[in-house]
Scaffold this motif. Structure first.
Motif, PDB file in Angstrom:
ATOM      1  N   ARG A 141       0.809  -1.219   0.000  1.00 25.92           N
ATOM      2  CA  ARG A 141       0.000   0.000   0.000  1.00 25.92           C
ATOM      3  C   ARG A 141       0.836   1.259   0.000  1.00 25.92           C
ATOM      4  O   ARG A 141       0.362   2.319  -0.415  1.00 25.92           O
ATOM      5  CB  ARG A 141      -0.892   0.019   1.254  1.00 25.92           C
ATOM      6  N   ASN A 142       2.083   1.174   0.485  1.00 21.12           N
ATOM      7  CA  ASN A 142       2.894   2.362   0.689  1.00 21.12           C
ATOM      8  C   ASN A 142       4.371   1.963   0.706  1.00 21.12           C
ATOM      9  O   ASN A 142       4.714   0.786   0.527  1.00 21.12           O
ATOM     10  CB  ASN A 142       2.496   3.060   2.001  1.00 21.12           C
ATOM     11  N   VAL A 143       5.237   2.941   0.927  1.00 20.03           N
ATOM     12  CA  VAL A 143       6.686   2.687   0.921  1.00 20.03           C
ATOM     13  C   VAL A 143       7.059   1.665   1.987  1.00 20.03           C
ATOM     14  O   VAL A 143       7.868   0.751   1.741  1.00 20.03           O
ATOM     15  CB  VAL A 143       7.452   4.010   1.132  1.00 20.03           C
ATOM     16  N   GLU A 144       6.503   1.789   3.169  1.00 23.03           N
ATOM     17  CA  GLU A 144       6.842   0.857   4.253  1.00 23.03           C
ATOM     18  C   GLU A 144       6.524  -0.580   3.872  1.00 23.03           C
ATOM     19  O   GLU A 144       7.287  -1.506   4.184  1.00 23.03           O
ATOM     20  CB  GLU A 144       6.089   1.248   5.526  1.00 23.03           C
ATOM     21  N   ASP A 145       5.393  -0.805   3.193  1.00 22.17           N
ATOM     22  CA  ASP A 145       5.040  -2.162   2.786  1.00 22.17           C
ATOM     23  C   ASP A 145       6.083  -2.739   1.826  1.00 22.17           C
ATOM     24  O   ASP A 145       6.446  -3.917   1.925  1.00 22.17           O
ATOM     25  CB  ASP A 145       3.668  -2.167   2.114  1.00 22.17           C
ATOM     26  N   TYR A 146       6.566  -1.924   0.899  1.00 28.65           N
ATOM     27  CA  TYR A 146       7.581  -2.400  -0.040  1.00 28.65           C
ATOM     28  C   TYR A 146       8.898  -2.701   0.676  1.00 28.65           C
ATOM     29  O   TYR A 146       9.589  -3.681   0.357  1.00 28.65           O
ATOM     30  CB  TYR A 146       7.792  -1.384  -1.158  1.00 28.65           C
ATOM     31  N   GLU A 147       9.231  -1.876   1.666  1.00 28.72           N
ATOM     32  CA  GLU A 147      10.451  -2.123   2.433  1.00 28.72           C
ATOM     33  C   GLU A 147      10.309  -3.370   3.295  1.00 28.72           C
ATOM     34  O   GLU A 147      11.259  -4.156   3.434  1.00 28.72           O
ATOM     35  CB  GLU A 147      10.775  -0.899   3.284  1.00 28.72           C
ATOM     36  N   ASN A 148       9.124  -3.581   3.871  1.00 23.24           N
ATOM     37  CA  ASN A 148       8.875  -4.799   4.645  1.00 23.24           C
ATOM     38  C   ASN A 148       8.974  -6.040   3.768  1.00 23.24           C
ATOM     39  O   ASN A 148       9.414  -7.108   4.220  1.00 23.24           O
ATOM     40  CB  ASN A 148       7.505  -4.736   5.309  1.00 23.24           C
ATOM     41  N   ASN A 149       8.551  -5.923   2.535  1.00 24.11           N
ATOM     42  CA  ASN A 149       8.627  -7.048   1.609  1.00 24.11           C
ATOM     43  C   ASN A 149      10.082  -7.485   1.417  1.00 24.11           C
ATOM     44  O   ASN A 149      10.389  -8.687   1.426  1.00 24.11           O
ATOM     45  CB  ASN A 149       8.017  -6.629   0.269  1.00 24.11           C
ATOM     46  N   VAL A 150      10.987  -6.532   1.279  1.00 27.75           N
ATOM     47  CA  VAL A 150      12.408  -6.864   1.137  1.00 27.75           C
ATOM     48  C   VAL A 150      12.922  -7.529   2.411  1.00 27.75           C
ATOM     49  O   VAL A 150      13.691  -8.505   2.355  1.00 27.75           O
ATOM     50  CB  VAL A 150      13.223  -5.600   0.794  1.00 27.75           C
ATOM     51  N   ARG A 151      12.492  -7.031   3.569  1.00 28.24           N
ATOM     52  CA  ARG A 151      12.916  -7.646   4.831  1.00 28.24           C
ATOM     53  C   ARG A 151      12.436  -9.098   4.906  1.00 28.24           C
ATOM     54  O   ARG A 151      13.179  -9.989   5.350  1.00 28.24           O
ATOM     55  CB  ARG A 151      12.369  -6.843   6.010  1.00 28.24           C
ATOM     56  N   ARG A 152      11.215  -9.325   4.501  1.00 32.53           N
ATOM     57  CA  ARG A 152      10.691 -10.701   4.524  1.00 32.53           C
ATOM     58  C   ARG A 152      11.485 -11.594   3.568  1.00 32.53           C
ATOM     59  O   ARG A 152      11.767 -12.763   3.862  1.00 32.53           O
ATOM     60  CB  ARG A 152       9.202 -10.716   4.167  1.00 32.53           C
ATOM     61  N   HIS A 153      11.835 -11.060   2.413  1.00 37.72           N
ATOM     62  CA  HIS A 153      12.631 -11.848   1.463  1.00 37.72           C
ATOM     63  C   HIS A 153      13.965 -12.266   2.071  1.00 37.72           C
ATOM     64  O   HIS A 153      14.413 -13.413   1.875  1.00 37.72           O
ATOM     65  CB  HIS A 153      12.896 -11.026   0.196  1.00 37.72           C
ATOM     66  N   GLN A 154      14.586 -11.369   2.808  1.00 37.41           N
ATOM     67  CA  GLN A 154      15.869 -11.696   3.432  1.00 37.41           C
ATOM     68  C   GLN A 154      15.693 -12.828   4.443  1.00 37.41           C
ATOM     69  O   GLN A 154      16.546 -13.730   4.537  1.00 37.41           O
ATOM     70  CB  GLN A 154      16.456 -10.440   4.084  1.00 37.41           C
ATOM     71  N   PRO A 208       5.540   7.556  -3.600  1.00 38.27           N
ATOM     72  CA  PRO A 208       5.963   8.689  -4.427  1.00 38.27           C
ATOM     73  C   PRO A 208       6.835   8.250  -5.599  1.00 38.27           C
ATOM     74  O   PRO A 208       7.608   7.292  -5.508  1.00 38.27           O
ATOM     75  CB  PRO A 208       6.766   9.566  -3.450  1.00 38.27           C
ATOM     76  N   GLU A 209       6.702   8.959  -6.693  1.00 40.16           N
ATOM     77  CA  GLU A 209       7.482   8.641  -7.888  1.00 40.16           C
ATOM     78  C   GLU A 209       8.981   8.649  -7.582  1.00 40.16           C
ATOM     79  O   GLU A 209       9.746   7.822  -8.120  1.00 40.16           O
ATOM     80  CB  GLU A 209       7.167   9.672  -8.974  1.00 40.16           C
ATOM     81  N   ALA A 210       9.401   9.544  -6.700  1.00 37.21           N
ATOM     82  CA  ALA A 210      10.823   9.662  -6.376  1.00 37.21           C
ATOM     83  C   ALA A 210      11.371   8.434  -5.662  1.00 37.21           C
ATOM     84  O   ALA A 210      12.587   8.206  -5.660  1.00 37.21           O
ATOM     85  CB  ALA A 210      11.048  10.905  -5.511  1.00 37.21           C
ATOM     86  N   GLU A 211      10.501   7.638  -5.028  1.00 30.92           N
ATOM     87  CA  GLU A 211      10.938   6.452  -4.272  1.00 30.92           C
ATOM     88  C   GLU A 211      10.923   5.189  -5.132  1.00 30.92           C
ATOM     89  O   GLU A 211      11.520   4.173  -4.756  1.00 30.92           O
ATOM     90  CB  GLU A 211      10.016   6.244  -3.074  1.00 30.92           C
ATOM     91  N   ARG A 212      10.245   5.231  -6.247  1.00 30.54           N
ATOM     92  CA  ARG A 212       9.985   3.992  -6.978  1.00 30.54           C
ATOM     93  C   ARG A 212      11.246   3.359  -7.560  1.00 30.54           C
ATOM     94  O   ARG A 212      11.390   2.127  -7.546  1.00 30.54           O
ATOM     95  CB  ARG A 212       8.939   4.249  -8.064  1.00 30.54           C
ATOM     96  N   ALA A 213      12.145   4.171  -8.061  1.00 31.47           N
ATOM     97  CA  ALA A 213      13.383   3.605  -8.627  1.00 31.47           C
ATOM     98  C   ALA A 213      14.193   2.894  -7.547  1.00 31.47           C
ATOM     99  O   ALA A 213      14.740   1.802  -7.779  1.00 31.47           O
ATOM    100  CB  ALA A 213      14.207   4.707  -9.280  1.00 31.47           C
TER     101      ALA A 213
END
Length: 610
Positions: free
Chosen positions: A165-178, A238-243
């Protein structure tokens, strides 16, 4: 079957968390609040339920996410450490001690029902957490039907319970992958323990796992299911965070998950496979007889033996064969029943025209069911039911259909998955009954109505047992007449063919794991007694090999529900109301069959006294 169980094996991920412990971070247990003199027994009971559930969610974040609770979404942990099993065992022992301190006789009828279900489920879980059972199960952490290597890509794809839903969710996804990478390496360690103790998987299941890993590794990281969340960023990112987020996700897939898959594949191919057992049944595994008896009781919730289940299956197979032969006569087929089966599995008139045709036909079946279903159910689920094709990376080893539950608030729909792999082998005459089982009024109704019932304690809303869950779904198939399905004799044969599948499972599962049947022997038995294609039969038999006992739950559960309906109809006569019976069965969650029987008997007595 459900994707939870196995929550869900089943399998029913409504089937992974219920059938096996989910990946979880080991956390200190929450300390139960002290009882007060002012609390009633009912208040103490429900406080226990709340505290136990909250503590479980902290230990099992994946279960929380499937319920739409994302407080612990930054963690995945490891579901196969000794510390995890010890924490689960200690929690069950605490819960039972707290339950015994509550006076059951002082509770009302509804609370006594909840007390009984909680006790049954907790005692049942505790059995499988004992060291003697873990020595037979924890050292076999992955097979082709029940493994995190196939569940996790779907979970992380952006089309399942993991939030994006947001930046935190995408960052949590990477943590889960690790943490997933760590889990894969620990699974290799568990396999090595099994090699040392002589408790090993079969050559067949391990070869299938290797093939599944090869299929995933053949896809570029950027095109894998793991990259799915990059396809449609929500506006809150935000578009600036997507890359940055894109680069981090691709990096952990390429440099973390894929190398872990390769390590697992190399270990299985070179170290494990040469020592895996050739015999496919548990009867060939050290401690297998004891484990299989446990799997029978766990999956049926009844004290049955392998011989008893086998004989029930033989009786049901004979009965259904008679009804199938009547269909053969009705369509004027000149030949034996075996020749009729071959006609049905090979004649091109029964092949789906295309994957697109298959999808549209399931949509049409859903609309037909919706027109009548309100006549037989007093409460309908709030959650929508979505129809999807099984993803290509996992379709080869998946069942013909499955169900993944939605969220209680309806924000994520329930999903009926149909399998279009080897399209010519799929038979059109099985489509209506498959929808009744996996969709409505089968898994979607039973799971959604429980999940959405906020009057129930959470362990009854979101827990359950396979005999009830799958028994209900098979019972739902018997409602074909009320729902206007199977009016064509070939569709009616499809219903019988699916019922025959569940009857044959009693014979074949016990044959493999108790009587030493071979894979080929089991395949031939199913081809001789049904119109299933060889592709379908092979997938089924290899499923029974991978998850012993789970397939017994369907027919045993269905027979109990049919028995209780017949009992209620005979006792109540004109006062019997099918909508009310369905509400009695469904609206208190997935009950152990003995508890369900007591509930229906009490309901019959109260209706007769009214």
């Amino acid at each position: 079957m459900t994707v939870r169980a196995f929550m869900l094996a089943a399998v029913s991920f409504a089937a992974i968390a219920a059938a096996a412990p989910a990946l979880a971070q080991t956390l200190a247990p929450a300390q139960p609040a002290a009882a007060t003199a002012q609390e009633t027994p009912s208040q103490r009971l429900h406080r226990l339920f709340r505290e136990s559930d909250e503590d479980s969610l902290r230990r099992n974040p994946i279960q929380a996410m499937f319920r739409g609770d994302f407080r612990y979404a930054d963690r995945l942990g490891d579901y196969i450490t000794d510390e995890y099993f010890a924490a689960e065992r200690a929690a069950a022992e605490r819960d039972l001690a707290a339950l015994r301190a509550i006076d059951r006789a002082a509770l009302n009828a509804t609370d006594r029902l909840a007390y009984d279900v909680f006790e049954h489920q907790t005692r049942n879980n505790l059995i499988d957490l004992q060291p003697d059972m873990l020595a037979l199960t924890a050292v076999r952490p992955i097979n082709h039907f029940s493994g995190f290597h196939t569940f996790y890509p779907v979970f992380a794809s952006g089309r399942s319970a993991a939030p994006f839903r947001n930046v935190e969710d995408y960052e949590n996804n990477v943590r889960r992958h690790q943490q997933f990478v760590t889990g894969i390496d620990r699974a290799i360690g568990r396999f090595r323990q099994g090699l040392a103790s002589g408790v090993v998987e079969t050559q067949l299941t391990i070869r299938n796992v290797i093939q599944q890993l090869d299929t995933q590794l053949a896809v570029a990281p950027e095109e894998s299911p793991y990259a799915g969340p990059l396809q449609n960023f929500p506006e809150a990112v935000p578009e600036a965070e997507r890359a940055r987020l894109r680069a981090e996700l691709i990096a952990v897939i390429r440099d973390g998950i894929y190398p872990a898959y390769r390590r697992l594949r190399e270990f299985l191919q070179t170290e494990y496979l040469p020592h895996a057992r050739e015999g496919v049944g548990l009867v060939h595994m050290r401690g297998g007889d004891r484990l299989y008896q446990r799997r029978i009781q766990d999956n049926t919730t009844l004290p049955l033996t392998a011989d008893e289940v086998h004989n029930i299956g033989l009786s049901e197979v004979a009965r259904i064969r008679g009804e199938m032969d009547a269909i053969r006569s009705r369509v004027n087929f000149n030949g034996t029943l075996a020749q009729f089966f071959e006609h049905l599995r090979t004649d091109r008139q029964f092949e789906p025209e295309s994957r697109e045709w298959m999808r549209e036909r399931y949509y049409a079946i859903g609309r037909q069911v919706d027109e009548r279903i309100g006549q037989y159910f007093s409460t309908l689920p709030r959650a929508r039911l979505e129809i999807r094709e099984v993803e290509a990376f996992r379709e080869r080893n998946e069942a013909g259909g499955s169900y993944q539950d939605g969220t209680p608030d309806g924000s994520r729909p329930g999903v009926f998955y149909y399998n279009a792999y080897d399209l010519p082998s799929r038979r059109t005459y099985g489509m209506e009954t498959l929808y009744l089982h996996e969709g409505a009024p089968g898994h979607h109704f039973q799971i959604s109505l429980a999940n959405e019932n906020e009057a129930l304690p959470n362990f009854m809303r979101f827990g359950g047992n396979t005999a009830f869950v799958e028994g209900w779904a098979l019972y739902a198939e018997t409602l074909w007449d009320e729902l206007g399905m199977e009016t064509d004799p070939y569709q009616r044969f499809g219903g019988l063919n699916d019922e025959m599948l569940r009857a044959m499972r009693l014979v074949v599962d016990t044959g493999i794991h108790s009587k030493g049947w071979t894979r080929d022997q089991a395949i031939q038995y199913m081809l001789d007694n049904s119109g299933m294609s060889r592709t379908e039969v092979v997938s089924e038999v290899e499923r029974y090999i991978a998850i012993p006992g789970q397939a017994l739950a369907y027919k045993i559960g269905q027979l109990k529900i049919l028995e209780l309906r017949a009992r209620a109809e005979a006792a109540l006569g004109d006062r019997f109301d099918l909508r009310e019976f369905h509400a009695q069965v469904l609206m208190t969650g997935a009950l152990p069959l003995a508890v369900l029987e007591r509930k229906i008997d009490d309901w019959i007595a109260s209706r007769r006294a009214a």
